[in-house]
Each structure stands twice: as structure tokens, then as C-alpha cells.
Design an enzyme around this catalytic site. Sequence first.
Site, PDB file in Angstrom:
ATOM      1  N   ASP A   2      -5.651   0.368  -4.621  1.00 55.41           N
ATOM      2  CA  ASP A   2      -4.189   0.454  -4.663  1.00 55.41           C
ATOM      3  C   ASP A   2      -3.587  -0.852  -5.189  1.00 55.41           C
ATOM      4  OD1 ASP A   2      -5.044  -0.858  -2.363  1.00 55.41           O
ATOM      5  OD2 ASP A   2      -3.604   0.118  -1.032  1.00 55.41           O
ATOM      6  N   SER A  31       0.787  -1.230   0.000  1.00 55.99           N
ATOM      7  CA  SER A  31       0.000   0.000   0.000  1.00 55.99           C
ATOM      8  C   SER A  31       0.827   1.291   0.000  1.00 55.99           C
ATOM      9  CB  SER A  31      -0.979   0.001   1.173  1.00 55.99           C
ATOM     10  OG  SER A  31      -1.950  -1.001   0.965  1.00 55.99           O
TER      11      SER A  31
HETATM   12 MG    MG Z   1      -4.785   1.341   3.172  1.00 58.40          MG
HETATM   13 ZN    ZN Z   2      -2.584  -5.081   2.504  1.00 57.69          ZN
END
Ligand code: MG
Ligand code: ZN
Length: 384
Positions: free
Chosen positions: A315, A102
Amino acid sequence: MVIVLLEGKVMQIKKNMGIVYLSAMVTALLLWVPLRGQVETGKAERPKNVILMIGDGMGISQLSSTYYFKDEKDADREPAFSRFRYIGLARTSSGLEVVTQSPAAATALATGYKTYNMAVGVDLDTVVRENIVEFLSKKGYMTGVIATSSITDATPAGFYAHQPDRYMQHEIAYDLLNSEIDFFAGAGSKYFRDTTGVYPFEEHNIEINYHRLKKIKKPEPGSRFGFLLGLERMPRMLDGRKDFLARASSIAIDFLSTGEAGYFLMVEGSQIDWAGHRNQVEYMITEVNDFERTVGSVLDYAEKNGETLVIVTADHETGGYTLGAAGENNGYADYSVIDPTFASTNHSAALVPVFAFGPGAENFIGVYENTEIFHKLVSLMESE
Ligand code: MG
Ligand code: ZN
């Protein structure tokens, strides 16, 4: 009847000429209307506001889940993802690793730089890179971040912090105080104090609330607002988080709209990812449904407002989630039931969806690197 239009001429005509001419006129009109705006401005329409919504770990299967596993109150409602007309796919690999974490993904979205997996707002050489919040703040924009994790967690941190490691959360918290962010809501109050005491919110003009979301009435110019509603994380939907994400978004939008220039808001459904890591189906479904409802309420606003670009993306994907048919039933595959399963407890390299709505949305179709989302936003928001 087959009609082929080439440079405005009807090339192939069969049977009824009246219908052909009518079709040609309708086609010409349909082509002319959307092109007109672009011809006049030289480029696509420019949004006043941008809302970037990130489902952490939300791959195609996770969002597909919202079509099959609805909460009772949403049973008759088409999921909000169906309301988008401009859709793309983003590649998510970090600057160093094929499967991203992330922090690198947030840095890519927020700064346009691919970096190493633990980096927050710095590039491969740990050089600080300007993020979209800093870029837009210089133009007078108001800005906000919302998450269902700690507000110092990697995804929101990518939009205000610059640290070489995501786990430097006390430093990241200090970066938030020193940042241009005008509004934040999430958890993580424990990161905003150290041995010398609670961080000096007042010195940074931040009014902090540790208890509950609350509308911001008649804010003084320059005042900033923070909601830290948990030591480390917000509760799961399964544990009663209720409509925190949608409500925080609505309060943020009302507040950020008081600025004259426009605003940028990042909204994260943080826990879709955590459910994926744990391979917990019910947890995942309730989290992605909460995110979907928030997308729906933001779209309701954006439809009325007309000046706001809404981007919904992830993401990365988490857990290799699938919606396979349930499996054996008397020796045959049972295609009447979905058996959601996970292939991994890690992130995956699957492409992630990018949905766009509002002025400039047409720029987000195609398949591209996640860093392009930053570059597309910047080129849209750069003054003419
Ligand atoms: Mg996050
Ligand atoms: Zn993760």
C-alpha cells in the site's frame, strides 16, 4: 553476428546464412506463440480467480531484504519474488496528501478512487464507492480477506467497509457482517461486540471461530466463515505466529474454490508496516520473510491451478528502510556487510512494486497510479 528483424524480414545479414534463417524462424515462432491468444480473444486472457497480496509498508528495500536476511530453513531457496515475470511500480499518494496512509491506499486498490488518508471505502466527498468485492460478488464470486492485524484494520477494511474514519472500528466490524465477504481470518474480536453484546454472526450466516484455524469441510451453500484469533492483533512472528498467514490462505483458497464462478481473496502481511514505524530491523525482517513464504505457497498453488491471477504489491513504503553498506572499518567504508537502517518512523512516498503472475499478468507492467490496479482488475474480470 547482428540480426535486425523488421516486419519479418532479415535486414542485416552477415556470414552464415543458415544460422540467420534459423534465427529468423525461431524469432518468428517466439513472437507468434504469445500473440496468438490475444489475437483470438481481442484482449488478454481472463483469470477465473484473483488473489491480491498486500505487504503493508513493503517497499523495494523491504522485499530486497528477503534476498539477504533469510530464515535458516530458507537459506538455499530463491525468494518467491524471483518467480514473477511481469513487474510494475505503483505511485501511492492519496487524493489529498502526498504521503499516503493505509486507509486511502486500501481504498485506492479496492475501489479505484483516490481519497483522503483516513477514509475507508469512501471518496474525497465521503461518498460510498463500490469495491472490487462488491463488483465481483454481483457476478457470483466468492470473496475473502486475511490479515495479521485486526480484520477491521484499514487495509482489509478497504475491501468491505465504507466509513469516513478508519478508527470507527466497531462500525467497520458491522460492515463486515453486512458485506459479501464469505471468509475472513485475522484478529480483532473486541471490535465485534459492544454494550449490547456480541454481534449477531448467526443472523448473517457466519460461523465464527475464536480459537484456531481449521479446514472447512463440506460447507453448506451460502455459509460464511470467520476466524478471529486475537482481541486486537495477531502475534508477531517473533512471538510465535508461525505459519498463520500461509495456512489461512490455503484454507481460504480451498473454501472459496467451492464456488462455481471464481473467487477474490485479499491477503495482507500487516505487520511489515508496524516494524517500519518502530524502526525494528529484526521485527521487519521476520515479518517480510513470513509474507514472502506465503507468496511462495500461493504461487505453488497458482502454478498448478492455471486460472488464478496473483498480484503482490504494497500500500506504501514504511520507515524509509535502506540496505546500506555497514559503514566504517578502519577508516574505509565496509562494503562486505549490510547495515539495515530506517530514515523515518513514518510512511514514505516511494513507489511500490507490483508483481503479477497468471492469466492477465502482462497488464501489470509499467509505472502507474495504485488506482490503476483496481481498473486493470475490473477490465480483466468484466465478462466478454
Ligand atoms: Mg494494513
Ligand atoms: Zn503504517
